[in-house]
Design a protein around this motif. Structure first.
Motif, PDB file in Angstrom:
ATOM      1  N   ILE A 269     -26.054 -57.569  -0.412  1.00 28.86           N
ATOM      2  CA  ILE A 269     -25.444 -58.785   0.149  1.00 28.86           C
ATOM      3  C   ILE A 269     -25.996 -60.014  -0.579  1.00 28.86           C
ATOM      4  O   ILE A 269     -25.243 -60.880  -1.028  1.00 28.86           O
ATOM      5  CB  ILE A 269     -25.724 -58.873   1.669  1.00 28.86           C
ATOM      6  N   GLU A 270     -27.320 -60.067  -0.716  1.00 24.18           N
ATOM      7  CA  GLU A 270     -27.937 -61.199  -1.415  1.00 24.18           C
ATOM      8  C   GLU A 270     -27.436 -61.299  -2.852  1.00 24.18           C
ATOM      9  O   GLU A 270     -27.110 -62.376  -3.339  1.00 24.18           O
ATOM     10  CB  GLU A 270     -29.468 -61.062  -1.406  1.00 24.18           C
ATOM     11  N   SER A 271     -27.367 -60.166  -3.548  1.00 25.88           N
ATOM     12  CA  SER A 271     -26.915 -60.193  -4.938  1.00 25.88           C
ATOM     13  C   SER A 271     -25.465 -60.662  -5.017  1.00 25.88           C
ATOM     14  O   SER A 271     -25.103 -61.463  -5.888  1.00 25.88           O
ATOM     15  CB  SER A 271     -27.069 -58.805  -5.569  1.00 25.88           C
TER      16      SER A 271
ATOM     17  N   TYR B 307     -30.405 -53.333  -5.468  1.00 25.89           N
ATOM     18  CA  TYR B 307     -30.866 -54.726  -5.461  1.00 25.89           C
ATOM     19  C   TYR B 307     -31.977 -55.016  -4.466  1.00 25.89           C
ATOM     20  O   TYR B 307     -32.109 -56.154  -4.030  1.00 25.89           O
ATOM     21  CB  TYR B 307     -29.692 -55.690  -5.209  1.00 25.89           C
ATOM     22  N   SER B 308     -32.742 -54.025  -4.076  1.00 26.65           N
ATOM     23  CA  SER B 308     -33.891 -54.305  -3.206  1.00 26.65           C
ATOM     24  C   SER B 308     -34.822 -53.123  -3.157  1.00 26.65           C
ATOM     25  O   SER B 308     -34.421 -51.971  -3.282  1.00 26.65           O
ATOM     26  CB  SER B 308     -33.449 -54.657  -1.777  1.00 26.65           C
ATOM     27  N   PHE B 332     -20.178 -56.262 -14.543  1.00 28.94           N
ATOM     28  CA  PHE B 332     -19.975 -56.960 -13.278  1.00 28.94           C
ATOM     29  C   PHE B 332     -21.233 -57.765 -12.941  1.00 28.94           C
ATOM     30  O   PHE B 332     -22.305 -57.475 -13.440  1.00 28.94           O
ATOM     31  CB  PHE B 332     -19.609 -55.962 -12.174  1.00 28.94           C
ATOM     32  N   PHE B 333     -21.059 -58.745 -12.075  1.00 28.77           N
ATOM     33  CA  PHE B 333     -22.151 -59.622 -11.644  1.00 28.77           C
ATOM     34  C   PHE B 333     -22.849 -60.333 -12.807  1.00 28.77           C
ATOM     35  O   PHE B 333     -24.074 -60.269 -12.939  1.00 28.77           O
ATOM     36  CB  PHE B 333     -23.152 -58.847 -10.786  1.00 28.77           C
ATOM     37  N   TRP B 344     -29.634 -61.127 -17.606  1.00 31.29           N
ATOM     38  CA  TRP B 344     -28.820 -61.183 -16.382  1.00 31.29           C
ATOM     39  C   TRP B 344     -29.720 -60.976 -15.166  1.00 31.29           C
ATOM     40  O   TRP B 344     -30.448 -59.978 -15.091  1.00 31.29           O
ATOM     41  CB  TRP B 344     -27.742 -60.085 -16.425  1.00 31.29           C
ATOM     42  N   GLU B 345     -29.604 -61.888 -14.209  1.00 36.37           N
ATOM     43  CA  GLU B 345     -30.423 -61.791 -12.990  1.00 36.37           C
ATOM     44  C   GLU B 345     -30.142 -60.481 -12.240  1.00 36.37           C
ATOM     45  O   GLU B 345     -31.040 -59.862 -11.677  1.00 36.37           O
ATOM     46  CB  GLU B 345     -30.128 -62.991 -12.077  1.00 36.37           C
ATOM     47  N   SER B 346     -28.875 -60.038 -12.252  1.00 34.27           N
ATOM     48  CA  SER B 346     -28.516 -58.824 -11.513  1.00 34.27           C
ATOM     49  C   SER B 346     -29.267 -57.605 -12.059  1.00 34.27           C
ATOM     50  O   SER B 346     -29.644 -56.704 -11.304  1.00 34.27           O
ATOM     51  CB  SER B 346     -27.002 -58.594 -11.561  1.00 34.27           C
TER      52      SER B 346
END
Lengths: 383, 383
Positions: A269-271, B307-308, B332-333, B344-346
């Protein structure tokens, strides 16, 4: 030794914050209705039946005309309606305190003209039950959400004055448009002001077609195991995206089923927020914004009804073990192959997950099994 | 030092198993189409645009008639189509090996009469790209699922003969009825027989109305952050309930986005199965049945695109750290506020979650970041 036996031998106070009842006023109201949802008694079934779904209309008609037809709905056993049965269940599982709540669909379907009065009777029923077992029973009240705002506000005032009330149970529909509806804000504000915690619980699931053409082969597994937690996750994420938690900073919510799937999906969700062109363009992704992680740690509590050490671990990592609250979901998920008057496997699964996740008898276990609920819901205040 | 810089300094081999491309044969096919999905170039936009959704039909028409209208769809930047750009992205993020795959919606919409030939061209395109960078690129092929079974079988034979192919990417629709469709069993069997791993990826999400009346205010957050993982979870649970994993014991699947929400919900799925009256009556809940936990540990791999640290922890607890595979979801992202040609931050979020979950440079980190993929997908076999 079973987990429940271990619970008995320790000095730990066990609190069940997720446990439902349909009190007399609710059953009376359902029995008097002519349209679904309703309660009916059939000669071919020992218990009255609760018929909740529109899809059961035809089998309801058939059972009326033909005493041999399979009755619709599900049985309202004494587990759903009897206070004595609730106390027996608590004693069997060494539960010291239960915070009972009305089961779904609450008052979501009740005509606006009567929902205020119906809600008051139901909340008084709960209050009376708690008074019969002082210190062992507290409750989450039901809100007459179909009624005008002033009626809902009066209901909150009424609940605030009831000695054993500690919050309200809420579905995800709100006033019919979901919990990101701005018209709910004054209600959330009134609840926060009254220090009434919201227990958010699913009922509506997901549209049936997502389960595919073979869904009937799988019993109720897909809508219950997946639809319910997904509904909760969607509802809370919508609230977060609508800034409800920022707007009502003192709002406190217990999320059923350990937040649905929120602890697992919070990172995604945050991403997705950080990488959303529209939100970034609109200035909604500022550096000082509170993340969904902040909300999980500051305004959300999670029940521990997740049936695994894996889920419990994620719930703890997301919100903190001091915000996790044991629950049973009684009277749902009764044992199918053993006596309902004995130990329930579904309760053992959740108690066992806590013991394995944080160590049996550890300080964290004491917290999750009861001490957290006592602190958060002020269950040591009896007056 | 950034996580990506740390990746560069270590001796660790980094493998990206979740990274997409639209190769020339796919773009050509989309550009030649008259109905959505299609690719179009507009004078008012620098890049060609990919129009995927039926809901974009009107804005497509408007942009055709009015050169000032906002063009529909999303830009097909060089990140989606250029091999050189993929290699630049890999070098920037110190990724040694990428296992590329066609992005959604794959060949799900292609007319049965041509999908076999289209699939062959696309798979050959991927094969050619891999040949240009031996040992740095492998791929998951695309299956022409709308074609007759024999065509799909031929496609699997073709893929099996392609030196750098290691599996197939699959959506949740299957032959149109989901992955619990018995007509898919011979395809799963052929894939297992050919040692081709299935990379399961969402595309269809959930019906739009679950996001509520305010969904447009939230960009693409709800369908992407919640719809995608929920779709994957539903698809795999349906497969499990249809005993697909038992029937095709050698089937191996990598689940996108760490299994959607499966690690978190597995306990609830198991509890709902054990407590389902219909399944118990039908004898489907036998003691020696393989649980969803068994499948997660024996036939499923999870990518680490969650992502976590919280999600990654649950994924590891469910499937084991030796079954987790790093991925980026490129292209993507992309970053919205920094240069797309830089870091890329993602990507950093996922690499960072691994470092925090198991310790930077630890044996487990080496496994998740690359060694697991090399072992599982035989990426050291170049011939």
């Amino acid at each position: 030794m079973t987990v429940c036996a271990a619970m008995a031998m320790s000095n730990m106070t066990v609190v069940d914050i997720h446990t439902h009842m349909y009190p007399p006023a609710y059953i009376d109201m359902l029995a008097s209705r002519q349209t679904i949802p309703l309660v009916r008694t059939f000669p071919q079934a020992p218990d009255p039946r609760l018929i909740l779904l529109q899809s059961e209309a035809q089998s309801l008609e058939e059972a009326r005309d033909n005493p041999a037809a399979k009755p619709p709905g599900r049985p309202l056993t004494s587990h759903y309606t009897s206070l004595q049965q609730k106390m027996h269940f608590m004693d069997t599982h060494h539960i010291d305190i239960s915070v009972v709540s009305l089961a779904n669909p609450w008052l979501d379907f009740v005509d606006a003209s009567v929902s205020g009065a119906v809600g008051e009777r139901i909340n008084n029923d709960f209050s009376d039950m708690c008074r019969l077992h002082p210190g062992r029973l507290f409750f989450f009240g039901a809100l007459p959400l179909t009624a005008p705002l002033e009626t809902v506000r009066s209901s909150i005032d009424h609940l605030k004055g009831l000695k054993y009330c500690r919050g309200v149970i809420l579905g995800t529909s709100g006033l019919g448009k979901g919990l990101d509806d701005p018209n709910l804000l004054p209600i959330f504000e009134a609840l926060a002001e009254a220090s009434l915690t919201v227990f958010l619980h699913p009922h509506y699931g997901l549209p049936n077609d997502v389960w595919g053409p073979r869904a009937e082969e799988y019993g109720h597994v897909l809508p219950l195991a997946l639809g319910f937690p997904m509904e909760t996750t969607i509802a809370v994420t919508r609230m977060y995206l609508a800034s409800v938690f920022d707007k009502v900073r003192r709002l406190r919510m217990i999320l059923a089923h350990s937040g649905g799937t929120l602890p697992f999906l919070a990172g995604r969700i945050e991403s997705c927020i950080i990488h959303d062109g529209q939100l970034v363009r609109e200035g909604k992704v500022s550096k000082d914004r509170r993340s969904i992680w902040d909300v999980l740690k500051e305004q959300v509590y999670l029940d521990a009804v997740v049936y695994s050490e894996v889920g419990l671990g994620a719930a703890m990592d997301a919100s903190g073990s001091d915000r996790l609250l044991f629950g049973t979901d009684h009277p749902f998920f009764p044992p199918l192959t053993t006596d309902e008057q004995g130990e329930w496997e579904s309760v053992g699964m959740n108690a066992d997950a806590v013991a394995r996740a944080v160590g049996e008898g550890s300080a964290k276990a004491m917290g999750i099994m009861g001490a957290n609920a006592i602190r958060i819901l002020r269950l040591d205040e009896k007056a």
